[in-house]
Design a protein around this motif. Structure first.
Motif, mmCIF file in Angstrom:
data_model
loop_
_atom_site.group_PDB
_atom_site.id
_atom_site.type_symbol
_atom_site.label_atom_id
_atom_site.label_comp_id
_atom_site.label_asym_id
_atom_site.label_seq_id
_atom_site.Cartn_x
_atom_site.Cartn_y
_atom_site.Cartn_z
ATOM 1 N N SER A 64 0.859 -1.191 0.000
ATOM 2 C CA SER A 64 0.000 0.000 0.000
ATOM 3 C C SER A 64 0.890 1.234 0.000
ATOM 4 C CB SER A 64 -0.901 0.014 1.236
ATOM 5 O OG SER A 64 -1.798 -1.065 1.169
ATOM 6 N N THR A 105 -8.528 -4.682 -2.981
ATOM 7 C CA THR A 105 -7.734 -4.840 -4.210
ATOM 8 C C THR A 105 -8.561 -5.521 -5.310
ATOM 9 O OG1 THR A 105 -5.620 -4.824 -3.071
ATOM 10 C CG2 THR A 105 -5.700 -6.055 -5.134
ATOM 11 N N GLY A 165 -7.810 -6.379 2.599
ATOM 12 C CA GLY A 165 -7.867 -5.227 3.521
ATOM 13 C C GLY A 165 -8.171 -3.911 2.845
ATOM 14 N N THR A 166 -7.755 -3.753 1.578
ATOM 15 C CA THR A 166 -7.962 -2.471 0.877
ATOM 16 C C THR A 166 -8.893 -2.590 -0.326
ATOM 17 O OG1 THR A 166 -6.058 -2.846 -0.566
ATOM 18 C CG2 THR A 166 -5.633 -1.651 1.502
ATOM 19 N N VAL A 168 -7.107 -8.490 13.783
ATOM 20 C CA VAL A 168 -6.242 -9.204 12.844
ATOM 21 C C VAL A 168 -7.022 -10.367 12.245
ATOM 22 C CG1 VAL A 168 -4.066 -10.433 12.545
ATOM 23 C CG2 VAL A 168 -4.251 -8.632 14.288
ATOM 24 N N MET A 169 -7.188 -10.363 10.930
ATOM 25 C CA MET A 169 -7.811 -11.516 10.267
ATOM 26 C C MET A 169 -6.731 -12.577 10.141
ATOM 27 S SD MET A 169 -10.008 -10.107 7.046
ATOM 28 C CE MET A 169 -8.625 -9.266 6.325
ATOM 29 N N ALA A 217 -4.508 -7.695 0.563
ATOM 30 C CA ALA A 217 -5.266 -7.380 -0.662
ATOM 31 C C ALA A 217 -6.735 -7.164 -0.310
ATOM 32 C CB ALA A 217 -5.098 -8.502 -1.678
ATOM 33 N N HIS A 247 -8.918 4.482 -3.920
ATOM 34 C CA HIS A 247 -8.438 3.159 -3.486
ATOM 35 C C HIS A 247 -7.808 3.389 -2.111
ATOM 36 C CE1 HIS A 247 -6.006 -0.459 -3.273
ATOM 37 N NE2 HIS A 247 -6.327 -0.847 -4.499
HETATM 38 C C1 FAD Z 1 3.251 -2.724 -7.800
HETATM 39 C C2 FAD Z 1 1.866 -2.663 -7.224
HETATM 40 C C3 FAD Z 1 0.815 -3.146 -7.964
HETATM 41 C C4 FAD Z 1 -0.494 -3.096 -7.436
HETATM 42 N N1 FAD Z 1 -1.520 -3.571 -8.201
HETATM 43 C C5 FAD Z 1 -2.800 -3.469 -7.739
HETATM 44 C C6 FAD Z 1 -3.906 -3.914 -8.513
HETATM 45 O O1 FAD Z 1 -3.750 -4.475 -9.593
HETATM 46 N N2 FAD Z 1 -5.155 -3.714 -8.007
HETATM 47 C C7 FAD Z 1 -5.358 -3.090 -6.809
HETATM 48 O O2 FAD Z 1 -6.514 -2.903 -6.420
HETATM 49 N N3 FAD Z 1 -4.329 -2.696 -6.033
HETATM 50 C C8 FAD Z 1 -3.064 -2.880 -6.470
HETATM 51 N N4 FAD Z 1 -2.027 -2.479 -5.675
HETATM 52 C C9 FAD Z 1 -2.309 -2.056 -4.305
HETATM 53 C C10 FAD Z 1 -2.218 -3.262 -3.354
HETATM 54 O O3 FAD Z 1 -2.884 -4.398 -3.881
HETATM 55 C C11 FAD Z 1 -2.902 -2.939 -2.021
HETATM 56 O O4 FAD Z 1 -2.350 -1.798 -1.469
HETATM 57 C C12 FAD Z 1 -2.843 -4.119 -1.033
HETATM 58 O O5 FAD Z 1 -3.538 -3.743 0.129
HETATM 59 C C13 FAD Z 1 -1.438 -4.497 -0.664
HETATM 60 O O6 FAD Z 1 -1.414 -5.748 -0.002
HETATM 61 P P1 FAD Z 1 -0.291 -6.029 1.102
HETATM 62 O O7 FAD Z 1 -0.292 -7.478 1.431
HETATM 63 O O8 FAD Z 1 0.982 -5.423 0.676
HETATM 64 O O9 FAD Z 1 -0.935 -5.260 2.336
HETATM 65 P P2 FAD Z 1 -0.382 -4.010 3.147
HETATM 66 O O10 FAD Z 1 -0.190 -2.872 2.225
HETATM 67 O O11 FAD Z 1 0.765 -4.459 3.960
HETATM 68 O O12 FAD Z 1 -1.665 -3.736 4.076
HETATM 69 C C14 FAD Z 1 -2.839 -3.221 3.517
HETATM 70 C C15 FAD Z 1 -3.930 -3.080 4.569
HETATM 71 O O13 FAD Z 1 -4.418 -4.358 4.925
HETATM 72 C C16 FAD Z 1 -4.345 -4.544 6.323
HETATM 73 N N5 FAD Z 1 -4.065 -5.953 6.579
HETATM 74 C C17 FAD Z 1 -3.086 -6.698 6.038
HETATM 75 N N6 FAD Z 1 -3.184 -7.970 6.496
HETATM 76 C C18 FAD Z 1 -4.239 -7.997 7.340
HETATM 77 C C19 FAD Z 1 -4.824 -9.016 8.157
HETATM 78 N N7 FAD Z 1 -4.354 -10.250 8.162
HETATM 79 N N8 FAD Z 1 -5.879 -8.683 8.938
HETATM 80 C C20 FAD Z 1 -6.389 -7.431 8.946
HETATM 81 N N9 FAD Z 1 -5.873 -6.431 8.181
HETATM 82 C C21 FAD Z 1 -4.814 -6.716 7.390
HETATM 83 C C22 FAD Z 1 -3.230 -3.620 6.775
HETATM 84 O O14 FAD Z 1 -3.343 -3.290 8.149
HETATM 85 C C23 FAD Z 1 -3.452 -2.437 5.875
HETATM 86 O O15 FAD Z 1 -4.474 -1.632 6.392
HETATM 87 C C24 FAD Z 1 -0.715 -2.547 -6.154
HETATM 88 C C25 FAD Z 1 0.364 -2.061 -5.403
HETATM 89 C C26 FAD Z 1 1.645 -2.122 -5.928
HETATM 90 C C27 FAD Z 1 2.809 -1.596 -5.121
#
Ligand code: FAD
Length: 435
Positions: free
Chosen positions: A46, A117, A114-115, A167-168, A112, A389
């Motif tokens: 994120s 995605t 969480g936001t 925490v999920m 994924a 987003h």
């Molecule tokens: C190169 C790149 C490409 C991307 N492509 C896309 C795309 O195609 N489509 C799209 O929609 N987005 C895309 N994104 C954005 C990305 O998918 C989101 O930001 C996603 O949330 C990142 O997942 P992460 O595992 O890194 O979570 P983090 O960024 O580490 O966390 C995201 C959120 O989820 C929460 N979270 C994580 N795990 C848990 C859990 N187990 N329980 C409760 N909460 C939790 C965190 O606290 C935080 O609030 C992209 C980002 C990048 C850098």
């Protein structure tokens, strides 16, 4: 003191403690005593400061894998810390595939979801819509198994929660039988792509385009289901693997950083090169792979990004305005604008709640300032009813976000029940939910 940073390097923090539980009981026992803010991070993809904390950072890299699956109902229960690339392989081994995915597979499934995605496909929802059950461990250590039959309100709030409820640890996912996708790419004049967008989005299971506003051309990409045999999965693509196209792009983005006034010329040069390799319309056949290998592409060049989901009907007008604003303001960017479709859903904090959407994403090379460009884009997105987003850059405050979500209060009442003291909230989330 440990330090943590996100993928683009924009968000950094120094948590006092990092928890890496080996099991759910260990996590449930630790949370009540852990120093707040309690933040759980996936793989840090994120761009917004969702995970930042100087208290306790929770990492679930020891809670990964599939715990059970049902090949008749096409469902699987998975640990939330599982990275998407591992999940794809594990589901495939069980004859299953995810209904849709985004364009990389480096995130964790928990992050994924969480936001919210998403990938692209006008009849397909975000990854959050695949969640039919969740296990949530609350900050006081209470464990809630939520599903359609028990605590559907917690399930709905967890489907896009920004990690603000607890925490999920597990997610029950609706999948489908494993399937193959054929990928086709072609290049079009921008005007033709805008005029035929609805037809292209309806015709292909997944359709998106990358628009180079200074070159007035778009690269179209479609993925369609096929029975054509696919090679055996070859394992996850490495996120930083460079293709020839990436190497050229890396050179050009670096040139655009050093000489931003060359942005327009660079986009034209890049698309001229692409036009030598790509057809001017959809080719007859495409590269076939199993779905989990077809969706993601490596993203070796690091960038910052803003993306808004706009009501589908407003999308094309907003795009035209954006291109005009980029060209008239000679805004410095060499990156293309990415355009996708997502089906509406009924998740309280989903950017797609209640409406089919077009998503428009603007990117800027990590080493280049993004503020002026993103400000112009955001003004247009907001004027067209966009919702940001949650994981990508935006400047909206809680007061501006709340009216965009009809079921904001439903989320808040679950949050207040699960975390009455706000121990999950860092400063940006407190400003959002507890101002
Ligand atoms: C190169 C790149 C490409 C991307 N492509 C896309 C795309 O195609 N489509 C799209 O929609 N987005 C895309 N994104 C954005 C990305 O998918 C989101 O930001 C996603 O949330 C990142 O997942 P992460 O595992 O890194 O979570 P983090 O960024 O580490 O966390 C995201 C959120 O989820 C929460 N979270 C994580 N795990 C848990 C859990 N187990 N329980 C409760 N909460 C939790 C965190 O606290 C935080 O609030 C992209 C980002 C990048 C850098």
């Amino acid at each position: 003191m440990a330090s943590w940073r996100n993928w683009s390097g924009l968000v950094r923090c120094q948590p006092r403690t990092i928890l890496r539980p080996a099991g759910e009981e260990e996590l449930a026992a630790a949370l009540p005593h852990a120093r707040p803010p309690l933040r759980v991070a996936g793989s840090g993809h994120s761009f917004t400061p969702l995970c930042a904390t100087d208290g306790t950072l929770i990492l679930l890299d020891r809670l990964t894998g599939v715990t059970d699956h049902d090949t008749e109902r096409h469902e699987a229960t998975v640990f939330a810390g599982t990275p998407m690339h591992e999940l794809g392989r594990l589901l495939h081994e069980r004859g299953l595939g995810l209904v849709n995915q985004g364009d990389i597979d480096r995130q964790t499934i928990g992050g994924a979801v969480g936001t919210g995605t998403h990938g692209t496909g006008e009849r397909l929802g975000s990854l959050s819509t695949a969640v039919v059950g969740t296990r949530m461990i609350c900050p006081n250590g209470r464990i809630i198994d939520a599903g359609a039959a028990s605590r559907p309100d917690v399930l709905a709030a967890s489907q896009v929660s920004l990690g603000a409820l607890g925490v999920m640890t597990r997610l029950r996912l609706k999948c489908r039988p494993a399937y193959r996708l054929a990928e086709r790419e072609w290049i079009l004049p921008a005007e033709e792509a805008l005029e035929t967008f609805d037809m292209l989005a309806a015709h292909h299971r997944h359709f998106e385009f990358f628009w180079f506003p200074y070159a007035d051309r778009v690269i179209c990409k479609a993925l369609d289901e096929t029975d054509t045999p696919a090679p055996e999965p070859r394992g996850a693509l490495h996120g930083d693997a460079m293709s020839g196209r990436d190497r050229l792009a890396a050179l050009l983005f670096e040139a655009a950083r050093r000489a931003p006034f060359l942005s327009a010329a660079i986009q034209r040069l890049f698309t001229d090169e692409l036009a030598k390799a790509l057809p001017g319309g959809p080719p007859e056949s495409g590269k076939v792979r199993w779905s989990h290998e077809a969706f993601p592409s490596p993203r070796p060049i690091r960038f910052n990004e803003m993306e808004y989901a706009l009501p589908r009907v407003n999308g094309i007008a907003a795009l035209r305005e954006l291109a005009h604003r980029i060209r008239a303001g000679r805004l410095h960017t060499a990156f293309p604008v990415e355009v996708r479709t997502v089906a509406g859903d009924d998740i309280p904090l989903s950017p797609f709640e209640g409406r089919d959407s077009i998503t428009i994403a603007v990117h800027q090379y990590r080493k280049q300032s993004y503020q002026d460009y993103f400000h112009e884009a955001e003004t247009i997105f907001r004027a067209h009813g966009g919702r940001p987003h949650w994981g990508k850059l935006h400047t909206l405050t809680g007061n501006e976000l709340e009216p965009l979500y009809r079921h904001w209060d439903d989320f808040q009442s679950v949050r207040q029940e699960l975390d009455p003291e706000g121990r999950m909230l860092n400063a940006p989330l407190r400003a959002l939910f507890d101002a």
